[in-house]
Write an enzyme that holds these catalytic residues in place. Structure first.
Site, short mmCIF file in Angstrom:
data_model
loop_
_atom_site.label_atom_id
_atom_site.label_comp_id
_atom_site.label_asym_id
_atom_site.label_seq_id
_atom_site.Cartn_x
_atom_site.Cartn_y
_atom_site.Cartn_z
N LEU A 16 87.16 99.90 99.86
CA LEU A 16 87.50 98.85 99.91
C LEU A 16 87.54 98.70 98.53
O LEU A 16 87.66 97.33 97.80
CB LEU A 16 86.97 97.19 100.24
CG LEU A 16 87.77 97.26 101.89
CD1 LEU A 16 87.55 96.14 102.50
CD2 LEU A 16 88.87 97.59 102.12
N ASN A 41 87.41 109.50 104.63
CA ASN A 41 87.04 108.47 103.01
C ASN A 41 86.30 107.59 103.40
O ASN A 41 86.14 107.01 104.50
CB ASN A 41 88.43 108.09 102.39
CG ASN A 41 89.27 106.40 103.50
OD1 ASN A 41 88.18 105.57 102.82
ND2 ASN A 41 89.69 106.46 104.08
N CYS A 93 89.05 97.90 108.57
CA CYS A 93 88.20 98.50 107.35
C CYS A 93 86.40 98.97 107.77
O CYS A 93 85.69 98.37 108.54
CB CYS A 93 87.85 98.16 106.43
SG CYS A 93 87.25 99.25 105.38
N MET A 137 85.96 104.57 100.43
CA MET A 137 86.68 103.32 99.70
C MET A 137 85.06 102.72 99.18
O MET A 137 84.93 102.07 98.48
CB MET A 137 87.93 103.28 99.49
CG MET A 137 89.00 104.94 99.95
SD MET A 137 88.67 106.59 98.60
CE MET A 137 89.28 105.56 97.27
N LYS A 150 97.17 97.58 99.32
CA LYS A 150 96.12 97.90 98.94
C LYS A 150 95.39 97.00 99.64
O LYS A 150 95.77 95.22 99.60
CB LYS A 150 94.86 98.45 97.87
CG LYS A 150 93.30 98.77 98.03
CD LYS A 150 92.92 99.58 98.73
CE LYS A 150 91.60 99.54 99.21
NZ LYS A 150 90.91 100.39 100.36
N SER A 151 94.83 96.55 100.68
CA SER A 151 93.65 95.42 101.56
C SER A 151 93.39 94.78 100.32
O SER A 151 92.54 95.56 99.43
CB SER A 151 92.68 95.81 102.00
OG SER A 151 93.47 96.47 103.46
N ASN A 174 84.26 100.92 106.81
CA ASN A 174 83.70 101.17 105.58
C ASN A 174 82.71 100.42 104.08
O ASN A 174 82.17 101.30 103.18
CB ASN A 174 84.57 102.69 104.26
CG ASN A 174 85.12 103.62 104.77
OD1 ASN A 174 85.11 104.60 106.25
ND2 ASN A 174 86.35 103.99 104.48
N LYS A 231 96.08 95.32 111.23
CA LYS A 231 95.72 96.33 111.04
C LYS A 231 94.90 96.68 112.04
O LYS A 231 94.02 96.04 111.85
CB LYS A 231 95.53 96.65 109.90
CG LYS A 231 95.32 98.20 109.14
CD LYS A 231 96.14 99.50 109.39
CE LYS A 231 96.00 100.61 109.24
NZ LYS A 231 96.08 101.10 107.55
N GLY A 285 98.93 107.94 110.98
CA GLY A 285 98.24 108.93 112.27
C GLY A 285 98.89 109.68 112.22
O GLY A 285 98.94 110.11 112.74
N GLY A 286 98.24 110.79 111.50
CA GLY A 286 97.98 112.62 111.64
C GLY A 286 99.87 112.94 111.45
O GLY A 286 100.11 113.87 111.38
#
Ligand SMILES: O=C1NC(=O)NC(C(=O)O)N1
Length: 313
Positions: free
Chosen positions: A75, A71, A132, A73, A45-46, A134, A166, A251-252
């Site tokens: 971080l 989402n 990110c 989240m 996880k980042s 979020n 990323k 993705g997907g």
């Protein structure tokens, strides 16, 4: 016999599948499930410099449409030292290379975390998360080309070894061009992971007339099948523009079919997020089998035979 093995950052993966950072990778319990799964690798996880609780729940949901997830989240993670400790204790004689995701809330934090990992001289691969969407008040560095280049001017020499980034999804050819021009300036930036979630979507429940998730008035990153075609475009755009580097596609992915398409687009490895979150780590065995069956049906023995070979009209 079909060979699903691949290489990223000079390391061999027994098969091309692993988790999308953020899914099944926040705690040692999660990471142990990844180690025991049929994945070819795993990524943490980042990490931020300090422990983070993250945003208030509900902060992740599969969409009622079945076409993906949302989402926000924020971080949540155990703090970088937790993942540094995990990396120090990891069994590097295992077949699965270890990737470490870092998402500092500032360049200074990214520098401090990278310095600590470099000082530890571990075989794990660092991935800097520029995307990110979020953390309230924190714009994605991946959408600020000058800031991203400035950060890489500091981090690439510091990291020294091969590393990756990323990336958020880009939607304009000029942005693919600009971003690739930046990445091609850094020899040890050896791969890009495309895509992070499609930022700041809004899922609204028809009956309750309410946003589905709590943070940011319901705004969150979109993942799952609905982002497949944007993911394939980003994988192929950077495959075409980054000669000598690799692309990890994410993705997907719901089945072997989408993995096959990611490799056709140019992916050297493929990560699974929403489908892993919903199905659990048995998804790797299922999708490796599905991809094997597809390759047998199409007469391919290895990924190299069709990687990046998407035809145009
Ligand atoms: O980089 C990230 N992408 C996401 O879609 N969500 C998480 C998060 O919010 O922590 N981070």
């Amino acid at each position: 016999m079909v060979d699903l093995s691949t290489k990223v950052a000079g390391l061999s993966l027994p098969n091309l599948l692993f988790n999308a950072s953020g899914v099944c990778c926040q705690t040692e319990t999660d990471l142990k499930l990844m180690i025991e799964s049929e994945s070819g690798s795993l990524i943490t996880k980042s990490a931020t410099y300090e422990y983070r609780e993250g945003n208030p729940s509900p902060r992740y949901l599969p969409l009622p449409s079945g076409l993906g997830s949302i989402n926000s989240m924020g971080l949540p993670n155990e703090g970088y030292e937790y993942y540094l400790n995990f990396a120090k204790n990891y069994d590097y004689s295992s077949k699965k290379p270890l990737f470490i995701s870092l998402s500092g809330l500032s360049l200074a934090d990214n520098v401090k975390m990278c310095e600590a990992f470099v000082a530890a001289e571990l075989p794990c691969v660092l991935e800097v998360n520029f995307s990110c969407p979020n953390v309230p008040g924190k714009p994605q560095l991946g959408y600020d080309m000058e800031a991203m280049e400035s950060a890489l001017n500091v981090l690439a020499p510091l990291i020294k070894k091969p590393f990756g980034v990323k990336l958020p999804p880009y939607f304009d050819i000029a942005h693919f061009d600009t971003a690739a021009t930046i990445f091609n300036k850094f020899d040890n930036l050896v791969y890009v992971t495309c895509i992070n979630s499609v930022g700041n979507g809004l899922a609204i429940d028809f009956e309750t007339e309410s946003a589905l998730i709590k943070p940011k008035d319901g705004f969150g990153g979109l993942g799952g099948l609905m982002v497949l075609n944007t993911a394939l475009a980003n994988v192929n755009a950077f495959y075409r523009r980054l000669p000598g580097k690799q692309v990890i596609g994410v993705g997907g992915v719901t089945s072997g079919k989408e993995v096959f398409l990611h490799v056709l687009a140019g992916a050297s490895a493929v990560q699974i997020g929403t489908t892993l979150k919903e199905e659990g780590p048995t998804v790797f065995a299922r999708i490796n089998k599905e991809l094997t069956d597809i390759m047998i049906a199409k007469g391919y023995k290895s990924l190299d035979e069709f990687r990046g070979k998407v035809k145009t009209l």
